[in-house]
Structure formats: C-alpha cells, structure tokens
Motif scaffolding. Structure first.
Motif, mmCIF file in Angstrom:
data_model
loop_
_atom_site.group_PDB
_atom_site.id
_atom_site.type_symbol
_atom_site.label_atom_id
_atom_site.label_comp_id
_atom_site.label_asym_id
_atom_site.label_seq_id
_atom_site.Cartn_x
_atom_site.Cartn_y
_atom_site.Cartn_z
ATOM 1 N N HIS A 40 0.841 -1.208 0.000
ATOM 2 C CA HIS A 40 0.000 0.000 0.000
ATOM 3 C C HIS A 40 0.873 1.255 0.000
ATOM 4 O O HIS A 40 0.747 2.109 0.891
ATOM 5 C CB HIS A 40 -0.913 0.001 1.222
ATOM 6 C CG HIS A 40 -1.765 -1.238 1.360
ATOM 7 N ND1 HIS A 40 -2.946 -1.406 0.680
ATOM 8 C CD2 HIS A 40 -1.572 -2.370 2.100
ATOM 9 C CE1 HIS A 40 -3.465 -2.592 0.992
ATOM 10 N NE2 HIS A 40 -2.659 -3.193 1.846
ATOM 11 N N PRO A 41 1.762 1.407 -0.970
ATOM 12 C CA PRO A 41 2.705 2.535 -0.937
ATOM 13 C C PRO A 41 2.031 3.901 -0.977
ATOM 14 O O PRO A 41 2.587 4.877 -0.465
ATOM 15 C CB PRO A 41 3.570 2.310 -2.179
ATOM 16 C CG PRO A 41 2.747 1.443 -3.079
ATOM 17 C CD PRO A 41 1.951 0.565 -2.167
ATOM 18 N N ASP A 42 0.822 3.942 -1.530
ATOM 19 C CA ASP A 42 0.109 5.223 -1.613
ATOM 20 C C ASP A 42 -0.428 5.679 -0.254
ATOM 21 O O ASP A 42 -0.825 6.844 -0.110
ATOM 22 C CB ASP A 42 -1.053 5.105 -2.603
ATOM 23 C CG ASP A 42 -2.027 4.006 -2.238
ATOM 24 O OD1 ASP A 42 -1.582 2.910 -1.855
ATOM 25 O OD2 ASP A 42 -3.255 4.234 -2.335
ATOM 26 N N ARG A 43 -0.408 4.797 0.740
ATOM 27 C CA ARG A 43 -0.942 5.147 2.056
ATOM 28 C C ARG A 43 0.162 5.493 3.059
ATOM 29 O O ARG A 43 -0.136 5.913 4.174
ATOM 30 C CB ARG A 43 -1.764 3.972 2.627
ATOM 31 C CG ARG A 43 -2.876 3.452 1.733
ATOM 32 C CD ARG A 43 -3.901 4.532 1.402
ATOM 33 N NE ARG A 43 -4.618 4.987 2.577
ATOM 34 C CZ ARG A 43 -5.751 4.422 3.042
ATOM 35 N NH1 ARG A 43 -6.263 3.374 2.417
ATOM 36 N NH2 ARG A 43 -6.349 4.923 4.102
ATOM 37 N N VAL A 44 1.419 5.302 2.668
ATOM 38 C CA VAL A 44 2.536 5.393 3.611
ATOM 39 C C VAL A 44 3.403 6.610 3.304
ATOM 40 O O VAL A 44 3.926 6.757 2.205
ATOM 41 C CB VAL A 44 3.390 4.116 3.560
ATOM 42 C CG1 VAL A 44 4.605 4.242 4.471
ATOM 43 C CG2 VAL A 44 2.552 2.904 3.972
ATOM 44 N N LEU A 45 3.585 7.475 4.304
ATOM 45 C CA LEU A 45 4.442 8.651 4.170
ATOM 46 C C LEU A 45 5.876 8.361 4.589
ATOM 47 O O LEU A 45 6.829 8.778 3.924
ATOM 48 C CB LEU A 45 3.892 9.803 5.018
ATOM 49 C CG LEU A 45 2.574 10.417 4.561
ATOM 50 C CD1 LEU A 45 2.049 11.377 5.617
ATOM 51 C CD2 LEU A 45 2.764 11.149 3.229
ATOM 52 N N SER A 46 6.053 7.676 5.705
ATOM 53 C CA SER A 46 7.378 7.279 6.180
ATOM 54 C C SER A 46 7.225 6.003 6.989
ATOM 55 O O SER A 46 6.110 5.634 7.372
ATOM 56 C CB SER A 46 8.018 8.382 7.036
ATOM 57 O OG SER A 46 7.400 8.454 8.322
ATOM 58 N N MET A 47 8.359 5.339 7.235
ATOM 59 C CA MET A 47 8.320 4.068 7.951
ATOM 60 C C MET A 47 9.449 4.000 8.975
ATOM 61 O O MET A 47 10.572 4.404 8.687
ATOM 62 C CB MET A 47 8.451 2.903 6.965
ATOM 63 C CG MET A 47 8.452 1.529 7.628
ATOM 64 S SD MET A 47 8.373 0.161 6.440
ATOM 65 C CE MET A 47 10.024 0.227 5.740
ATOM 66 N N THR A 48 9.115 3.490 10.156
ATOM 67 C CA THR A 48 10.123 3.179 11.163
ATOM 68 C C THR A 48 9.966 1.709 11.530
ATOM 69 O O THR A 48 8.931 1.297 12.055
ATOM 70 C CB THR A 48 9.971 4.066 12.405
ATOM 71 O OG1 THR A 48 9.905 5.441 11.994
ATOM 72 C CG2 THR A 48 11.159 3.892 13.338
ATOM 73 N N SER A 49 10.986 0.925 11.213
ATOM 74 C CA SER A 49 11.000 -0.511 11.511
ATOM 75 C C SER A 49 11.888 -0.727 12.730
ATOM 76 O O SER A 49 13.080 -0.425 12.700
ATOM 77 C CB SER A 49 11.529 -1.287 10.298
ATOM 78 O OG SER A 49 11.539 -2.679 10.542
ATOM 79 N N ILE A 50 11.295 -1.225 13.817
ATOM 80 C CA ILE A 50 11.966 -1.281 15.115
ATOM 81 C C ILE A 50 12.103 -2.730 15.590
ATOM 82 O O ILE A 50 11.133 -3.486 15.570
ATOM 83 C CB ILE A 50 11.167 -0.468 16.160
ATOM 84 C CG1 ILE A 50 10.980 0.984 15.688
ATOM 85 C CG2 ILE A 50 11.867 -0.512 17.514
ATOM 86 C CD1 ILE A 50 9.992 1.790 16.518
#
Length: 268
Positions: A99-109
């Motif tokens: 869903h790349p159109d829904r995601v502004l940034s990502m933090t994978s922890i």
C-alpha cells in the motif's frame, strides 16, 4: 480495536505492535510524547490480539497489513507515518510494499526482513516464544511469574523495568485479553511471508531502522539487513537496548519515528 491521541494534529503516526502483544505496549504516555511533537498517534490491536477479532482460520502478514490500512480508513486518514516493533515492523514493511500510496514514512523497530539469519534468537530468548505459560486458571501466581521472567529475558539491560512494573503489566494485559492460540497463528503469518529483501529494495519511502545492540530475540543482524535492503534507510543501533519498550527508551523511539516523519514535507 484502535485508539487515537491528538486528533487535532495534521499528520498521523500509526503504531503497530509485535507478536501476541496488545496495543497497550505503546503506553498512553508514549503516545502523548508523539502528540507533543505535533503528530496524531493511533495505536491498534492486531487481529488475534487484545480487543480485535480473534479469527480461527489462518491468515497472512499481508492480511495484517490490510487490517492496518482498514484502521486508517476508519480513522479518516489517507496517508500516515507508520511504525512497528518486531512483528509490527514486518507488518509495516508489508504495508509499505502493498500500500505505498498510504505510507508517508516508515520506522521498523527491533524487526527483520525474514531473510535467513535475520531471526536467529538466543536459545533463552527463543524459549520465551516456544514455552507456553502455565494456565492462569490453574496457578495464577505461576502464570504471572512466567510473564515477568520472560520480560526480563528479552528486556533491555541498560533500561530495566522494576519487578513491580513488570508484574503490573502482566496482570493488566491478562485482564484486558488473553488469547494464546492467536500467537501461533501470528507466527504462521510471519513465517509464511518469507524473505522480503528483494521487494524492500524497491521501496521509495523515508525509513529509519531502530534496533537494540543487545536484542536477544531478533538479533542486531535483523536491523542491519533491513536497513541494507531499503534504499536510503537510516540505521540506528542503540547500546543496552533489548527487545522491549521501557520508559527509558521512549525518547529514543520517538526521535527515530519523528526523524523518519520529518523527511516528508506534506500534510495528510
């Protein structure tokens, strides 16, 4: 099941938790720190956890990413910054891919790509996942002690919880919801998603990867592989951090999430 904080803020951060963990693992005090930084925060119970639905049939990590999008829809959010811990990190990776159109940034922890070697726990930490707790109905004190011991095994050596804090958390979480079969179904979904490395190389989303140098459950290599796979990702390795979110790490988590978000110049 989801809860929102700071609904008057223009941008949203969606928080997704790990295996068998309820949204309360993102404590209200933590969510309020994100609000203080100018963001709306949404925390959610994954399916098979907490107050969300407990399906009896199998499902995939992609289904869980779809659930997160459904939460955004329900909350009226077109695009969000997404952050996930452990399995939640895998869900946000899948969400960014599907869903790349829904995601502004990502933090994978404290998470991983699913590649070989990225999920090699220490034997003691692996036992936390593989040894079921005593029945709380048969011996409640043994059940609580089991939960406290497990939390200590995977916890952050430089940021320890007190015995009282851990005991209170185990009791509160059991009182809110208790669904052991859901953990096995979530684990099956993780394994079924396989190695995301090749797909992650195609991501074009501002990303911060946060990992503990002393994580016994998902090794440091999991974070390193994730950051290496995502173009432009920033890797932050924290000495003394294990596989949890104690109060002493709140600001470090908030800094990582807002650093990823700050790379995006838009409102959503």
């Amino acid at each position: 099941e989801y809860q929102t904080f700071g609904d008057d803020r223009p941008q949203t951060i969606l928080l997704i938790n790990g295996l068998g963990s309820q949204m309360t693992r993102w404590p209200e005090a933590f969510c309020e720190k994100l609000v203080a930084r100018g963001y709306r925060a949404i925390r959610m119970d994954n399916r098979d956890t907490g107050l969300s639905s407990w399906p009896s049939e199998p499902y995939t990590l992609a289904d869980m990413a779809d659930d997160a999008v459904a939460v955004l829809d329900a909350a009226g959010v077109r695009q969000a910054h997404i952050a996930g811990v452990s399995m939640g990190g895998m869900i946000v990776q899948r969400m960014a891919l599907d869903h790349p159109d829904r995601v502004l940034s990502m933090t994978s922890i404290m998470s991983a790509t699913g590649a070989p070697g990225s999920l090699n726990s220490t034997p003691e930490a692996a036992a936390v996942l593989n040894n079921p707790p005593p029945s709380p109905d048969a011996d409640y004190e043994a059940f609580v002690a089991h939960g406290v011991k497990n939390a200590k095994v995977i916890g952050s050596p430089a940021y320890p919880w007190t015995e009282e804090q851990l005991r209170a958390r185990v009791i509160a979480e059991h009182g809110r919801a208790f669904n052991p079969p859901g953990v096995a179904r979530q684990m099956t979904a993780i394994r079924g998603d396989g190695d995301r490395t090749a797909a992650l190389r195609g991501l074009k989303v501002p990303t911060v990867v946060l990992h503990g140098a002393d994580d016994p459950l998902v090794p440091r290599a999991g974070g390193e592989m994730t950051a290496a796979a995502i173009p432009g990702a920033e890797l932050r390795i924290i000495p003394g951090m294990g596989h949890d979110l104690p109060p002493g790490l709140y600001d470090i988590f908030v800094d990582a999430i807002t650093a990823a978000a700050s790379r995006v110049k838009t409102t959503a």
